[in-house]
Scaffold this active site. Structure first.
Site, PDB file in Angstrom:
ATOM      1  N   SER A   1      -9.816  -0.410   7.156  1.00 25.88           N
ATOM      2  CA  SER A   1      -9.299  -0.287   5.788  1.00 25.88           C
ATOM      3  C   SER A   1      -8.630  -1.523   5.208  1.00 25.88           C
ATOM      4  O   SER A   1      -8.336  -1.559   4.017  1.00 25.88           O
ATOM      5  CB  SER A   1      -8.317   0.869   5.704  1.00 25.88           C
TER       6      SER A   1
ATOM      7  N   LYS B   1       0.849  -1.192   0.000  1.00 26.69           N
ATOM      8  CA  LYS B   1       0.000   0.000   0.000  1.00 26.69           C
ATOM      9  C   LYS B   1       0.886   1.243   0.000  1.00 26.69           C
ATOM     10  O   LYS B   1       1.902   1.280   0.708  1.00 26.69           O
ATOM     11  CB  LYS B   1      -0.906  -0.031   1.244  1.00 26.69           C
TER      12      LYS B   1
ATOM     13  N   SER C   1      -9.812   1.889   2.871  1.00 22.72           N
ATOM     14  CA  SER C   1      -8.943   2.641   2.003  1.00 22.72           C
ATOM     15  C   SER C   1      -7.877   1.808   1.289  1.00 22.72           C
ATOM     16  O   SER C   1      -7.278   2.311   0.337  1.00 22.72           O
ATOM     17  CB  SER C   1      -8.217   3.724   2.823  1.00 22.72           C
TER      18      SER C   1
HETATM   19  N1  GLN Z   1     -13.159   4.395   6.592  1.00 21.19           N
HETATM   20  C1  GLN Z   1     -12.432   4.817   7.736  1.00 21.19           C
HETATM   21  C2  GLN Z   1     -12.039   6.271   7.606  1.00 21.19           C
HETATM   22  O1  GLN Z   1     -12.270   6.832   6.568  1.00 21.19           O
HETATM   23  C3  GLN Z   1     -11.244   3.932   7.962  1.00 21.19           C
HETATM   24  C4  GLN Z   1     -10.025   4.276   7.224  1.00 21.19           C
HETATM   25  C5  GLN Z   1      -8.846   3.386   7.547  1.00 21.19           C
HETATM   26  O2  GLN Z   1      -8.971   2.343   8.189  1.00 21.19           O
HETATM   27  N2  GLN Z   1      -7.690   3.825   7.132  1.00 21.19           N
HETATM   28  O3  GLN Z   1     -11.528   6.855   8.528  1.00 21.19           O
END
Ligand code: GLN
Length: 498
Positions: A182, A83, A158
């Site tokens: 994410s 990532k 994400s």
């Molecule tokens: N969807 C969550 C956010 O937007 C989690 C994001 C993540 O785990 N990086 O904060």
């Protein structure tokens, strides 16, 4: 048979049997990536010349019986994607943001060092929501990511690029990061395995920080066994991360074999009623497939026990308060002077800061920085941030109490089976809805895995991916691997018999 379609275990078996080479695996993977540009799952591909040279050295070392782990280690010759918020020396690390569009990392994250030491071929950097803020893979400066398993849908976020790359066979496995779901959520949307380890199990050194008390790096893979193998490599204490645990890392793959060989006899699985309520608007396909998966685990010897996690309803608000507050502090360093994009139009120092940040950050990141700054400011700190810390304690205690009566807890990993490209106006509502299933584990620091539990035909027009989320007490990832491997085995068996 193209080698890019294989799991880590399958690939290693072929290498060991002399039926495949690292050069073939790398060539097949690079060819698949070159064909799949539409998915937008990669931001940077490593130099093919360098990768092939590494692969040649690995093949030569296998022939000559070398004992250099970089050439013969547990991941020797296995193509892995990273990532793009995790630093790899010499490659761009953008975090999906214009702010870091041209940042080339001068060092390796600890997880990357460990992958290299195990012989992995680091194929490239995957696309993500900007600074990992998002649930749909729609906020990246480098564009929206497509779900290779579902037509007109995103892979969730994400870590959407990592999920899409694994699902489309553009790597054997990938690393993601999980601050509030994410890893698990995109894993569920693309029908792969994703595990967020216990907070502290994996070093965060070299991960671009979003919310430091919540962030963890973890594996995203085609099988449960692959997730165990990858976690064994990346886990363990790191002096560069004061929050990384000194506990020894168990052999997670032993738990996988236990799950396959002896099932989950005697395991008590808690079913928290707050994650299944009618009002949650869970997709009926998700509901029925989760039900089926739980029945399968029951036939393999588990007992299902209904329980309550009474503060679940506060989890999303608590998470977004704490995550935004920590993000506002972490992202202060991107000022165009020390780090990040620098505007070309500044006349004064203040202009330089303001314009660099205004140009470098996208809308979602700005929204979080503003929100976080407000939460921490005098007058609001007590009203919001302190309240959120108190709610975080209550949520953590819910789990502690629950784990006195059960070994693991099961919930949907995501309420939706597909994220049809969302309308910008409804996006934050549905993001809130989806986050609700994942964020409590991050607040409590607990390990959680998403295992696919719907048989797919690989037709993107009809397939509906579903993920079962299993949660364990801190540092008990073994229980997750055992139950997940058991479920995966039973599903594969019934598919074979069908
Ligand atoms: N969807 C969550 C956010 O937007 C989690 C994001 C993540 O785990 N990086 O904060």
């Amino acid at each position: 048979m193209k080698l890019n379609t294989l799991s880590i275990t399958e690939l290693k078996n072929r290498f060991d049997a002399g039926q495949a080479t690292a050069v073939q695996a790398t060539t097949d993977t690079l060819a698949a990536i070159a064909k799949a540009t539409e998915d937008n799952s990669f931001i940077t591909i490593a130099s093919s010349e360098k990768l092939l040279k590494q692969a040649e050295q690995i093949d030569a070392a296998r022939q000559s019986g070398s004992d250099d782990s970089r050439l013969t280690g547990p991941l020797a010759g296995v193509p892995i994607a990273i990532k793009d918020n995790i630093c790899v020396r010499g490659l761009r690390t953008t975090a999906g943001s214009r702010m870091l569009e041209n940042f080339v990392s001068p060092y390796d994250a600890t997880v990357v060092e460990r992958l290299k030491a195990a012989g992995a071929i680091l194929i490239g950097k995957t696309n993500l929501d900007e600074f990992a803020m998002g649930s749909f893979s729609t906020t990246s400066f480098f564009g929206v990511i497509k779900n290779p398993r579902v037509a007109n849908a995103t892979p969730g976020g994400s870590s959407g690029g990592s999920a899409a790359a694994v699902a489309a066979d553009l790597c054997a496995a990938a690393l993601g990061s999980d601050t509030g779901g994410s890893i698990r959520m995109p894993a569920a949307q693309t029908c792969i395995v994703g595990i967020k380890p216990t907070y502290g199990r994996v070093s965060r050194h070299g991960l671009i920080a979003f919310a430091s008390s919540l962030d963890q790096i973890g594996p995203m893979t085609k099988t449960v066994e692959d997730a165990a193998i990858l976690l064994e490599v990346i886990a363990g204490h790191d002096p560069h991360d004061a929050t990384s645990s000194t506990r020894p890392v168990p052999r997670f793959s032993d738990a996988v074999h236990q799950g396959i060989e002896s099932g989950v006899r005697g395991m008590k699985i808690g079913i928290p009623k707050e994650y299944f309520e009618e009002s949650l608007d869970i997709d009926p396909v998700v509901r029925s497939q989760i039900q089926k998966a739980l029945e399968r685990l029951e036939t393999a010897g588990a007992t299902l026990i209904e329980l309550s996690l009474p503060h679940t309803m506060y989890a999303t608000l608590t998470y977004h308060t704490i995550a935004a507050a920590e993000a506002s502090s972490n992202l202060a360093r991107f000022d165009g002077v020390r780090f990040g994009h620098r505007t070309a139009d500044a006349n004064t120092l203040n202009d330089l800061y303001e314009l660099s940040r205004a140009e470098g950050f996208g809308t979602e990141v700005k929204r979080r920085i503003l929100l976080g700054t407000l939460m921490l400011s005098t007058g609001y700190y007590d009203r919001y941030f302190r309240k959120a810390q108190q709610a975080r304690n209550l949520i953590t205690h819910d789990f502690t109490r629950a784990f006195q009566g059960v070994d693991i807890i099961a919930t949907p990993a995501s309420p939706c089976s597909k994220f049809v490209l969302p309308d910008a106006n409804t996006q934050s509502d549905s993001a809130f809805h989806a986050d609700r299933f994942n964020v409590a584990c991050n607040l409590a620091g607990l390990p959680a895995i998403s295992v696919p539990c719907n048989a797919l035909t690989r037709d993107p027009n009809t397939d509906q991916p579903v993920g079962l989320q299993l949660i364990a007490p801190a540092f008990e990832e073994n229980r997750l691997f055992q139950a997940a491997a058991c479920l995966e085995y039973l599903q594969n068996q019934s598919r074979r018999m069908a």
